[in-house]
Design an enzyme around this catalytic site. Structure first.
Site, PDB file in Angstrom:
ATOM      1  N   GLU A  51    -101.362 -98.243 -44.054  1.00  0.00           N
ATOM      2  CA  GLU A  51    -100.586 -97.224 -43.102  1.00  0.00           C
ATOM      3  C   GLU A  51     -99.667 -98.159 -42.117  1.00  0.00           C
ATOM      4  OE1 GLU A  51    -104.223 -93.826 -42.826  1.00  0.00           O
ATOM      5  OE2 GLU A  51    -103.383 -94.952 -40.984  1.00  0.00           O
ATOM      6  N   ASP A  62    -103.000 -92.172 -29.061  1.00  0.00           N
ATOM      7  CA  ASP A  62    -103.535 -93.372 -29.363  1.00  0.00           C
ATOM      8  C   ASP A  62    -104.129 -94.098 -28.075  1.00  0.00           C
ATOM      9  OD1 ASP A  62    -103.032 -94.436 -32.096  1.00  0.00           O
ATOM     10  OD2 ASP A  62    -101.017 -93.463 -31.646  1.00  0.00           O
ATOM     11  N   TYR A 177    -107.267 -87.487 -44.094  1.00  0.00           N
ATOM     12  CA  TYR A 177    -108.023 -88.245 -42.854  1.00  0.00           C
ATOM     13  C   TYR A 177    -108.815 -87.841 -42.167  1.00  0.00           C
ATOM     14  CZ  TYR A 177    -107.221 -92.467 -39.774  1.00  0.00           C
ATOM     15  OH  TYR A 177    -107.370 -93.425 -39.159  1.00  0.00           O
TER      16      TYR A 177
END
Ligand SMILES: Cc1ncc(COP(=O)(O)O)c(C=O)c1O
Lengths: 275, 415
Positions: A51, A62, A177
């Site tokens: 990734e 994040d 995911y």
């Protein structure tokens, strides 16, 4: 439709009877040349899927590590266009390891979704993860991506309940995911029991491979996940390795050190089910 | 791409029959708005949307809200004829909608009261918010104290410096103020950090967004709570003058005080509407916060809207003397109304705002916040061009106490 590079890779892992290691690095971090060296050596170090973060000034989902990685990459001049150039160069030497671009929608929106998809396919990108595009916003990028044969990988989270899961899985391809915690990247480690239950739940809804990430840093943790899921994703721990070398003022040994870290993780993942 | 979707459009002109019908089911105002958030948050914003819809249908909720507005906030706020300013400008009559007289000193409390009532209905135990000027932070800390809920406020480090009295007020009210050190250390970064908190603590936490921005349903929900400003102003002016105003003026950061004033008038075609963006050092310098004047559509903080960004889609750090306007985006409904030609966009520089601040203090005995000082700068340009029997309503949405440090600094005075 022909099997994608991601489909083939997960099939191969299944045939080998082992889980995969998915590595995340920020595109262009810490500088273009070092990044190219990092990227080029990941398959040999044991990354089964790569990734690559598309740098963005405001990565809302994040934590501090990956925020810093994004900013380092931007400060060193990375753009989406240049990043695709790096992927193309990687592809010249590697036709097997899938590359998934991960990031936020605005740089793609600005690039132009159609033009971006064209360019990504030419560069040899296999899939996309766009953190801030839920299924409710599929029309603009997800559906055109699928129509062109790119995989569109969605995140499922602990808050994605059984009622919502079909919607999330609907246009997902390549793999799903599973974000093992409610939180941002680099946060606390997941609890194995809960991950196991979550993976079981996902498997009741889909045949797609399940990769689990967020909070996995050490080889033993990766091995723990590898016993439960089809792949373990490691990101912040690798980005921290970049940060450590940048802080020391000497990045000459960075690519090698990062690859060594990936080797350790890969060995643990490969041995996990044998043990 | 979501196509333009006014709920109903006129057959021949293509203009919507109503400018007040948005957003659509998925939170779009034309191409703007939407829900661009991480999956972790989706169930929560869907739950919030349900709670908001249920509350809208419930007369009990509206009655409860009205009672808090009246007895806690101090509504209705007066509609005040600024006679000396009017005489000075020599044109249209200038009325101030005085939301600076609200409890906590700005319009922000209207929205906070509404959202905390929703939060309690939803059984949430913990409140988070972002703040720029600190007005929204103070208003959030205030209602959290009153309702006995834990409160965490995210505030850019740079804003903490320039709005220190508000930081202390929030702490006195029992809130934890978390300094945000990422990016430009201002409002957009505070919003990033609040979103990160929300993703982490999604089960028990209610995020009180402070403007008509963010993912659907926030832009519509905040607008609904702030629309009390425009509804009151309309009724008050009808009573005083027996007619509608010719012009509405308000400053836009995220756009909530402006939308609160504008929305009830959107379908009155005789009313011109001007939103004033912060031009900072001047649009031409690039150091500004004028998303609609100088940005292009993009996606940030859960919405598509006009956005200050570079050629590569990276967000450009905004600049304004006013912390409350120092934001690179704008609420999606404003973007749509701009594209539809229903609202006009003007700008005022830091200096324009400081001049307007001084003028208002001198002539009207009111220290306006630096945010509405931008609106006032535009009023000083518009009024002289209008006839004496014409009427302007400006949203005086906040008081200037919080800004005296900044103003003193610009005057070279040490306090
Ligand atoms: C007094 C005042 N006006 C305006 C604003 C800008 O916000 P909005 O555009 O949402 O009204 C703020 C924000 O802090 C404020 O405190």
């Amino acid at each position: 439709m022909t099997a994608s590079r991601l489909d083939r890779r997960f099939q191969a892992l299944r045939d080998e009877g082992r889980a995969g290691l998915v590595t995340f690095v920020c595109g262009g971090d810490p500088d273009p040349e070092t990044f190219q060296a990092i990227l080029g050596g990941l398959p040999e170090a044991g990354a089964d899927v790569i990734e690559v973060g598309m740098p963005f000034s405001d990565p809302m989902a994040d934590g501090p590590s990956i925020q810093a990685g994004n900013l380092r990459a931007l400060a060193a001049g990375m753009t989406l266009e240049r990043l695709l150039g790096h992927i193309a160069r990687f592809r010249n030497g590697n036709s097997e390891t899938p590359i998934v671009l991960m990031g936020y929608f605005n740089p793609i929106h600005k690039f132009g979704p159609e033009r971006f998809l064209e360019a990504a396919i030419v560069a040899g990108v296999d899939g996309l993860i766009v953190v801030d595009l839920p299924p409710e916003e599929d029309a603009e990028l997800c559906l055109p991506a699928l129509a062109r044969g790119l995989n569109f990988i969605r995140l499922a989270t602990p808050t994605t309940d059984d009622k919502r899961l079909p919607k999330v899985l609907g246009n997902t391809s390549g793999f799903i995911y599973y974000v093992s915690i409610t939180g941002i990247t680099g946060a606390a480690a997941p609890v194995a029991d809960m991950v196991g239950a979550a993976v079981e739940r996902l498997r009741r809804h889909t045949d797609l491979p399940v990769a689990v990430g967020f909070g996995i840093r050490e080889p033993e943790q990766a091995a723990g996940i590898a016993r439960l899921a089809d792949a373990a994703v490691v990101g912040s721990a690798l980005v921290d390795e970049v940060a450590r070398h940048v802080a020391s003022g000497d990045t000459s040994g960075l690519a090698r050190a990062l690859h060594a870290k990936v080797e350790g993780l890969a060995q643990a993942v490969r041995r996990a089910r044998a043990a | 791409m979501a196509t333009a979707i006014p709920a109903t459009t006129h057959m021949t002109t293509g203009r919507p029959n109503s400018f007040r019908a948005g957003p659509d089911e998925d939170g779009h105002f034309g191409i703007y708005g939407g829900r661009f958030v991480a999956e972790t948050l989706m169930p929560n914003i869907l739950e919030l949307e349900q709670a908001w819809r249920a509350a809208k249908e419930d007369p009990g909720f509206q009655a409860e809200l009205d009672s808090w507005f009246k007895d806690y906030v101090g509504r209705p706020s007066p509609l005040y004829l600024a006679q000396r300013l009017t005489d000075h400008l020599g044109g249209a009559k200038v009325y101030f909608k005085r939301d600076e007289l609200n409890h906590t000193g700005a319009h922000k409390i209207n929205n906070c009261v509404g959202q905390i009532l929703l939060a309690t209905r939803m059984g949430k135990k913990r409140i988070i918010a972002e703040t720029g000027a600190g007005q929204h932070g103070v208003a959030t800390a205030t209602v959290a104290a009153r309702f006995g809920l834990e409160c965490v406020i995210y505030m850019g480090e740079r804003d903490i410096e320039r709005q220190s009295p508000n930081v202390f007020r929030m702490r006195l009210l029992g809130a934890k103020v978390v300094p945000v050190t990422s990016g430009s250390k201002t409002l957009k970064d505070a919003m990033n950090e609040a979103l990160r908190d929300w993703v982490t603590n999604v089960e028990d936490t209610f995020y009180i967004i402070g403007s008509v921005a963010g993912p659907h349903p926030y832009p519509a929900l905040v607008r609904d709570f702030q629309s009390v400003i425009g509804h009151e102003a309309k009724a008050q002016l009808l009573e005083k003058e027996g007619r509608l105003p010719d012009l509405l003026v308000a400053a836009v950061g995220g756009g909530s005080n402006a939308m609160g004033l504008f929305h009830p008038f959107l379908d009155d075609p005789e009313v011109r509407i001007v939103a004033v963006e912060a031009a900072g050092d001047g649009i031409e310098t690039g150091r500004h916060a004028a998303a609609m004047s100088a940005g292009e559509p993009g996606v940030l903080h859960g919405m598509r809207s006009y956005l200050m960004q570079d050629a590569d889609g990276q967000i450009v750090e905004p600049h304004s003397i006013s912390a409350g306007l120092d934001y690179p985006g704008i609420g999606p409904e404003h973007s749509w109304l701009k594209d539809m030609g229903r609202i006009e966009i003007a700008t005022a520089t830091d200096q324009d705002a400081l001049d307007a601040f001084a003028l208002c203090a001198k002539l009207e005995g009111i220290l306006p916040a630096l945010e509405p000082s931008h609106a006032l700068a535009e009023v000083t340009r518009q009024a002289p061009r209008m006839a004496k029997d014409q009427i302007i309503i400006m949203n005086l949405c906040g008081r200037g106490d919080k800004d005296i440090g900044t103003v003193a600094q610009h005057m070279g005075v040490t306090l």
